[in-house]
Design an enzyme around this catalytic site. Structure first.
Site, PDB file in Angstrom:
ATOM      1  N   GLY A  72       0.924  -1.241  -0.169  1.00  0.00           N
ATOM      2  CA  GLY A  72       0.132  -0.038  -0.161  1.00  0.00           C
ATOM      3  C   GLY A  72       0.835   1.203   0.017  1.00  0.00           C
ATOM      4  O   GLY A  72       1.988   1.056  -0.081  1.00  0.00           O
TER       5      GLY A  72
ATOM      6  N   HIS B 129      12.679  11.040  -2.933  1.00  0.00           N
ATOM      7  CA  HIS B 129      13.248   9.905  -3.201  1.00  0.00           C
ATOM      8  C   HIS B 129      14.652   9.639  -3.793  1.00  0.00           C
ATOM      9  O   HIS B 129      15.507   9.016  -3.556  1.00  0.00           O
ATOM     10  CB  HIS B 129      12.202   9.210  -4.270  1.00  0.00           C
ATOM     11  CG  HIS B 129      11.079   8.464  -3.777  1.00  0.00           C
ATOM     12  ND1 HIS B 129      11.148   7.163  -3.375  1.00  0.00           N
ATOM     13  CD2 HIS B 129       9.806   8.921  -3.646  1.00  0.00           C
ATOM     14  CE1 HIS B 129       9.781   6.980  -3.117  1.00  0.00           C
ATOM     15  NE2 HIS B 129       9.084   7.592  -3.024  1.00  0.00           N
TER      16      HIS B 129
ATOM     17  N   SER C 104       4.102   2.132   2.346  1.00  0.00           N
ATOM     18  CA  SER C 104       4.332   0.687   3.230  1.00  0.00           C
ATOM     19  C   SER C 104       5.641   0.551   3.433  1.00  0.00           C
ATOM     20  O   SER C 104       6.055  -0.529   4.196  1.00  0.00           O
ATOM     21  CB  SER C 104       3.548  -0.393   2.375  1.00  0.00           C
ATOM     22  OG  SER C 104       4.251  -0.380   0.997  1.00  0.00           O
ATOM     23  N   GLY C 105       6.507   1.094   2.597  1.00  0.00           N
ATOM     24  CA  GLY C 105       7.952   0.702   2.902  1.00  0.00           C
ATOM     25  C   GLY C 105       8.511   0.129   1.733  1.00  0.00           C
ATOM     26  O   GLY C 105       9.779  -0.345   1.647  1.00  0.00           O
ATOM     27  N   LYS C 106       7.825  -0.257   0.600  1.00  0.00           N
ATOM     28  CA  LYS C 106       7.997  -0.878  -0.641  1.00  0.00           C
ATOM     29  C   LYS C 106       9.293  -0.524  -1.513  1.00  0.00           C
ATOM     30  O   LYS C 106      10.285  -1.188  -1.608  1.00  0.00           O
ATOM     31  CB  LYS C 106       6.968  -1.397  -1.583  1.00  0.00           C
ATOM     32  CG  LYS C 106       6.279  -0.311  -2.062  1.00  0.00           C
ATOM     33  CD  LYS C 106       4.836  -0.617  -2.600  1.00  0.00           C
ATOM     34  CE  LYS C 106       4.001   0.748  -3.290  1.00  0.00           C
ATOM     35  NZ  LYS C 106       3.757   1.766  -2.156  1.00  0.00           N
TER      36      LYS C 106
ATOM     37  N   THR D 113       8.952   6.447 -13.154  1.00  0.00           N
ATOM     38  CA  THR D 113       7.841   6.703 -13.812  1.00  0.00           C
ATOM     39  C   THR D 113       6.899   7.777 -13.455  1.00  0.00           C
ATOM     40  O   THR D 113       5.869   8.315 -14.332  1.00  0.00           O
ATOM     41  CB  THR D 113       6.937   5.354 -13.819  1.00  0.00           C
ATOM     42  OG1 THR D 113       6.380   5.314 -12.586  1.00  0.00           O
ATOM     43  CG2 THR D 113       7.614   4.149 -14.384  1.00  0.00           C
TER      44      THR D 113
ATOM     45  N   GLU E 111      14.056   8.533 -16.611  1.00  0.00           N
ATOM     46  CA  GLU E 111      12.753   9.032 -16.652  1.00  0.00           C
ATOM     47  C   GLU E 111      12.028   8.584 -17.719  1.00  0.00           C
ATOM     48  O   GLU E 111      12.398   8.450 -18.924  1.00  0.00           O
ATOM     49  CB  GLU E 111      12.609  10.642 -16.818  1.00  0.00           C
ATOM     50  CG  GLU E 111      13.588  11.438 -15.980  1.00  0.00           C
ATOM     51  CD  GLU E 111      12.969  11.451 -14.536  1.00  0.00           C
ATOM     52  OE1 GLU E 111      11.811  11.160 -14.192  1.00  0.00           O
ATOM     53  OE2 GLU E 111      13.524  11.949 -13.627  1.00  0.00           O
TER      54      GLU E 111
END
Length: 168
Positions: free
Chosen positions: A9, A49, A12-14, A34, A61
């Protein structure tokens, strides 16, 4: 080399998990982004990020042409794609053929020789979207996630920063 798919989600830490895994397998890494900074809030997210990644990352990109971006990454690089959810949203916004693009992506993934880490949101755990477009997106995301998971060696679900191995 393994193709790893990380689902979860929002927040979530993914993405963090994918970054950690990529950094463990190679000092040379390509980040395929993306997202597009269409507003200030998204611009801040992208900047955060980038700062979190630090050195050792080359950024490409690819809001639409993900398959071309995968093919252009150096062969010695680990590749992190973040994320398939925004890629799908971009495809739908630009009225691209989502099924054809998804099939092209999966075919490209099956040909990859370097480690690839893909991040995507699991959007099917919440309420049914109120709008027709929201439901179409949720359904398309579910189909994309299933198709990508089928060609991946490892699939993890991440919740509260904790990975749960689903496959591999």
């Amino acid at each position: 080399m393994a193709i790893t798919f990380l689902l979860g989600g929002a927040r979530s830490g993914k993405s963090r998990r994918a970054q950690e895994l990529a950094e463990q397998v190679s000092p040379d890494r390509t980040f395929i982004a993306t997202a597009e900074a269409l507003d200030d809030e998204m611009g801040r997210r992208i900047a955060r990020h980038q700062a979190d990644r630090g050195t050792g990352w080359q950024t490409v990109e690819a809001p639409l042409d993900l398959v071309a971006a995968l093919g252009s990454a150096p062969l010695e690089d680990a590749i992190l794609v973040d994320c398939l959810t925004l890629w799908l949203s971009n495809l739908m916004h630009h009225e691209r053929d989502v099924d054809a693009e998804s099939e092209s992506l999966c075919a490209a993934l099956e040909m990859m020789t370097q480690p690839v880490f893909l991040v995507s949101n699991e959007v099917g755990l919440g309420l049914v979207p109120e709008t027709k477009l929201g439901r179409a997106f949720r359904d398309a995301q579910g189909r994309l996630n299933q198709r990508v998971a089928s060609v991946c060696d490892v699939v993890e679900f991440v919740a509260a920063g904790l990975p749960l191995r689903l496959k591999g």
